[in-house]
Design an enzyme around this catalytic site. Sequence first.
Site, mmCIF file in Angstrom:
data_model
loop_
_atom_site.group_PDB
_atom_site.id
_atom_site.type_symbol
_atom_site.label_atom_id
_atom_site.label_comp_id
_atom_site.label_asym_id
_atom_site.label_seq_id
_atom_site.Cartn_x
_atom_site.Cartn_y
_atom_site.Cartn_z
ATOM 1 N N ASP A 1 16.931 10.571 -7.080
ATOM 2 C CA ASP A 1 18.355 10.888 -6.907
ATOM 3 C C ASP A 1 18.815 10.810 -5.453
ATOM 4 O OD1 ASP A 1 18.637 11.258 -9.634
ATOM 5 O OD2 ASP A 1 18.382 13.430 -9.528
ATOM 6 N N LYS B 1 3.061 4.417 -1.342
ATOM 7 C CA LYS B 1 2.908 5.384 -2.417
ATOM 8 C C LYS B 1 4.054 6.371 -2.288
ATOM 9 C CE LYS B 1 -1.990 4.956 -1.544
ATOM 10 N NZ LYS B 1 -1.935 4.133 -0.349
ATOM 11 N N HIS C 1 0.824 -1.208 0.000
ATOM 12 C CA HIS C 1 0.000 0.000 0.000
ATOM 13 C C HIS C 1 0.859 1.259 0.000
ATOM 14 C CE1 HIS C 1 -3.771 2.210 1.022
ATOM 15 N NE2 HIS C 1 -4.230 1.238 0.255
#
Length: 195
Positions: free
Chosen positions: A122, A117, A115
């Site tokens: 970099d 996100k 779940h």
Amino acid sequence: MKKLYHLNIITIAILLLAILPLNTIAKTEVYFSLLDDPQSVIINNINKAGESINIAMYSFTEGEIAKAVVKAHNRGVAVKVYLDSRDISNEHSKSRFLINEGIEDIRISSGYSNHNKFAIIDNSIVITGSYNWTASAGSRNDENLLVIDDTYIVQRYHDYFYYLWDNKYSVKRYEELLRHPGIRLQEPVSESKQN
């Protein structure tokens, strides 16, 4: 007197910079889906990537973000994508598009649900929040997005990403993704085609 005043101000500023940890200077930006434009923030940060993009995403169906990821890959940015197993059968998933465009470093979660996100760009910023990389996140849902450049937080996300990448993936589910009818696997180059 004025010179002494300015010298004292400069001295205090230098002392504060020496005393304060660098992460107190870190910046966090906050965006909301129906008030701001998180999608363009994500794309702008992907477009600035010069070395690496590590993505852990529950649902990745947004085409413009996927195109930006492919453009980054094509200009030499190392891209790794860790997706929830539901992306195998999701008809709008961009996993197949990414594979078809040459991004090979894709792993599918082995756990019940990935779940997460977030993306690390970099190893200098983290993009995270409730915002899935979907069209509905930007047009219908109430979502939030944070862009964080705090060194400590970026390192924590980096370590967590590699924990998932190294320990919580399923070869079987990835092979299932590769067998999806939407995948155009590259044919091996024959010797006659190489010359």
